[in-house]
Write a protein that holds these residues in place. Structure first.
Motif, PDB file in Angstrom:
ATOM      1  N   TRP A   1       0.837  -1.201   0.000  1.00  0.00           N
ATOM      2  CA  TRP A   1       0.000   0.000   0.000  1.00  0.00           C
ATOM      3  C   TRP A   1       0.873   1.253   0.000  1.00  0.00           C
ATOM      4  N   GLN A   2       1.922   1.255   0.824  1.00  0.00           N
ATOM      5  CA  GLN A   2       2.796   2.419   0.903  1.00  0.00           C
ATOM      6  C   GLN A   2       3.536   2.650  -0.412  1.00  0.00           C
TER       7      GLN A   2
ATOM      8  N   GLN B   1       1.185   4.206  -2.819  1.00  0.00           N
ATOM      9  CA  GLN B   1       0.955   5.608  -2.473  1.00  0.00           C
ATOM     10  C   GLN B   1       2.132   6.483  -2.895  1.00  0.00           C
TER      11      GLN B   1
END
Length: 226
Positions: free
Chosen positions: A22-23, A26
């Motif tokens: 997820w990071q 992002q």
């Protein structure tokens, strides 16, 4: 106890992978995020796009990773003697997905066979004859039939197992009941997570069964078993 600790470690690792992916996404590193994901869980969406095109991505991932983890846990719990044998080691969870009944119903069928009963009616009669109760009440045939078509509280399983006391490994059978409940939840999740017309329960259970057989065999091959 050791296997349970390893299971928790595996789930924690998957959680960390999800957070890292997820990071990365992002931060604009989508390809790196996908590479990390595929390295950990493979390409589950390829399978589900064919098996159930209407299944949402989030549910497909949850279901497949759950099945991968169950297959991993089955092999993790296998005795060392099961590895490297020419004969295939059959899955204990896969028969719970047999098409004739729902997972808990298939578990109750195991109980019927162990007790020498032909059906749930005979099982209920045997429990009555042996004085086995739940909450001070006898377990009726109608209640067994209801449980076989859905869920059954795990604690009830311990009471039902008294009817085959000494004839089965009670701890193992109770563990299989927990697995049957888990598989029931996954089937419900697939039905609820399908866009448009949802597949029938029978079709859904068939999808879960097919995928689990594939994952179980793959996990066995990875460990050098057959």
């Amino acid at each position: 106890e050791d296997n349970l600790s390893l299971l928790v470690e595996r789930l924690a690792h998957l959680d960390r992978v999800a957070a890292s992916g997820w990071q990365l996404s992002q931060d604009g590193l989508a390809s790196e995020a996908m590479a990390l994901f595929e390295q950990t869980v493979g390409h589950p969406l390829d399978h589900w796009k064919q098996a159930n095109p209407g299944l949402t991505t989030a549910v497909a991932l949850l279901v497949d990773i759950s099945l991968q983890t169950l297959a991993w846990f089955e092999w993790q719990s296998a005795p060392e003697s099961a590895l490297g044998k020419k004969e295939p080691r059959p899955s204990r969870a896969l028969p719970l997905l047999a098409p004739a009944r729902k997972p808990v119903g298939n578990w109750l069928r195991r109980l019927e066979r162990a007790a020498g009963c032909a059906n749930l009616k005979e099982l209920a009669d045997l429990m009555l004859a042996e004085g086995i109760k739940r909450h001070n009440h006898y377990v009726s045939y109608d209640l067994l039939k209801k449980w076989s078509s859905g869920l059954m509280p795990p604690k009830v399983g311990k009471e039902l197992l008294k009817v085959v006391s000494g004839r089965v490994d009670a701890q193992r059978e109770h563990g299989l009941l927990v697995v049957a409940r888990f598989l029931t939840f996954l089937c419900d999740l697939v039905v609820a997570g399908t866009r448009g017309e949802a597949p029938s329960w029978k079709a859904t259970q068939g999808q879960i069964r097919s995928r689990y057989a594939e994952l179980y065999a793959s996990e066995g091959a990875r460990r050098g078993a057959h």
